[in-house]
Design an enzyme around this catalytic site. Structure first.
Site, PDB file in Angstrom:
ATOM      1  N   CYS A 126     -12.858  -2.245 -28.478  1.00 28.61           N
ATOM      2  CA  CYS A 126     -13.565  -2.046 -27.228  1.00 28.61           C
ATOM      3  C   CYS A 126     -14.534  -3.193 -26.991  1.00 28.61           C
ATOM      4  CB  CYS A 126     -14.320  -0.708 -27.228  1.00 28.61           C
ATOM      5  SG  CYS A 126     -15.898  -0.727 -28.106  1.00 28.61           S
ATOM      6  N   PRO A 127     -14.755  -3.688 -25.786  1.00 28.50           N
ATOM      7  CA  PRO A 127     -14.185  -3.159 -24.549  1.00 28.50           C
ATOM      8  C   PRO A 127     -12.907  -3.857 -24.079  1.00 28.50           C
ATOM      9  CG  PRO A 127     -15.916  -4.733 -24.041  1.00 28.50           C
ATOM     10  CD  PRO A 127     -15.759  -4.724 -25.548  1.00 28.50           C
TER      11      PRO A 127
END
Lengths: 70, 371
Positions: A12-13
């Protein structure tokens, strides 16, 4: 039409960034299937769809299908 | 060294000046073993009794209902375990919300019955009621308010729903900052969250609540926290809580207004941001938000370089591979997450400076990934 987006191994992200960049390249009504094994994707891809008013068609087993609504 | 602005009070606060002063004097006067019958021991015992009385008064119990532990985590583990053991004939299930502190989740273990929360992080009361009334429930655990997003939990309604099942309230995020509602049977809290020293937890067990501690009852703290007590730290914790409660109204007024200001400015000045948690029914001093396309670790580091200390529940902060279980349970964005929490020394100017600096940093981090 569906476009596959392999985000396996990305943290992530990054899966959400790739989804955000890819969805505008498909036609409204078409889908992007995201493969993502980062645990955060299970929350963040649905949250992104909600925030950006796109449709989460399905989410299961590290695979997320998102339909472009706008 | 640039000017520092500390906005991570929910993780740790500098010791309250009243606690620091008390600690320094208690180190010299309260070092002896409080169970001994000599002068030095009796002095230590007197000081420990004083600390216990102050802490008990602050949470609304009698001194003999108040136990001191070595941390908030230890209080949660010892308290939940002792209540569960005392009710083993009923069952072993610990009902808890999905957003409890990890100490609750770990203690509940295999025998957990988890209840979900809504988008604001508040426990689903109907589901809680249904779950707690099933057979085999030893104890129900619900925090007074969430430590990451600030949302208060409906403690009084939960206590009513629980009926004969004891309600265990983790008040760590609230005590010293916000009113803790009535209705609980057992309450746990942690001194460093209210400006006391680290290494002091408290466990309040209301009379009539049966407990079966893991250690013999003739051990110290009735077997809930065996071992030599840290009398100076207990006194400092009590002094901090007393001082903190005397300031609570004024701090509440400031913190509520400033958090409201951060909430509205973050939402207005940063595109694609999700401010999470209840806007009103919340702790006074905590705000959490998540920025789309932003690496949480990069944002914490960028803020730190600008002089701001904040925490993050994002998995992209390297200490963990999984995002905050609180944010995940709420179904809100977990990356690009920042928690701001105000301390007693925080000023309005610091809060305003944070609001002014943040949008540019978010924009810069997004630009680096082409967003």
């Amino acid at each position: 039409m569906n476009v596959d987006l392999d985000c396996r191994g990305l943290l992530c992200p990054l899966p959400v960034i790739k989804l955000a960049k890819t969805l505008p390249t498909v036609a409204v009504g078409d889908t992007v299937t995201v493969l993502a094994d980062d645990p955060a994707a299970a929350t963040d891809i649905p949250a992104w769809c909600r925030m950006r008013s796109q449709e989460l068609v399905s989410a299961a087993e590290n695979q997320y299908v998102v339909r472009r609504l706008s | 060294m640039s000017e520092r602005t500390y906005l991570d009070a929910a993780s740790a606060e500098p010791m309250h000046p009243a606690a620091r002063e008390m600690l320094l004097s208690a180190v010299d006067s309260g070092w002896a073993d409080p169970v001994r019958l000599h002068h030095e021991g009796r002095t230590a015992r007197l000081l420990l009794d004083n600390a216990r009385a102050v802490l008990a008064d602050a949470v609304g119990v009698r001194p003999d209902e108040l136990y001191l532990t070595t941390s908030g985590t230890a209080a949660i583990q010892a308290g939940l375990t002792a209540v569960r053991a005392a009710r083993s004939r009923v069952g072993a299930t610990i009902v808890h919300s999905a957003v409890e502190h990890s100490a609750v989740l770990h203690t509940a273990g295999e025998a957990a019955a988890e209840v979900g929360v809504d988008r604001l992080g508040r426990v689903e009361l109907a589901a809680f009621t249904d779950t707690v009334r099933r057979p085999g429930v030893a104890v129900a655990a619900l925090q007074s308010a969430n430590h990451e997003v600030g949302t208060r939990q409906p403690i009084e309604a939960a206590a009513e729903a629980a009926g004969d099942v004891p309600l265990f309230v983790d008040a760590s995020a609230s005590l010293g900052h916000d009113v803790v509602p009535a209705g609980w049977s057992v309450l746990a809290a942690s001194a460093h969250k209210w400006g006391g020293p680290a290494g002091v937890g408290l466990l309040a067990v209301k009379k009539g609540t049966r407990i079966a501690p893991a250690w013999p009852m003739d051990e110290r703290e009735d077997g809930l926290s065996p071992g030599f007590p840290n009398v100076p730290n207990a006194l400092a914790a009590a002094a901090a809580l007393q001082a903190r409660l005397a300031e609570a109204l004024e701090l509440d007024r400031h913190h509520r207004a400033w958090i409201d200001e951060v909430r509205s400015r973050v939402a207005a000045d940063i595109p694609d941001v999700e401010v999470v948690g209840d806007a009103d029914d919340r702790l006074p001093h905590i705000l959490t938000f998540s920025c789309l396309y932003v690496d949480g670790e990069a944002l914490v580091t960028a803020l730190d370089a600008e002089g701001f200390a904040v925490s993050s529940g994002s998995a992209c902060t390297s200490s963990t591979l999984r995002p905050s279980h609180v944010l995940a349970a709420m179904g809100v964005l977990t990356h690009g997450n920042v928690r701001v929490s105000l301390g007693r020394d925080t000023t309005h100017e610091e809060v305003q400076r944070f609001c002014a600096v943040l949008p540019g940093l978010v924009q810069r981090i997004r630009a680096e990934v082409g967003m």
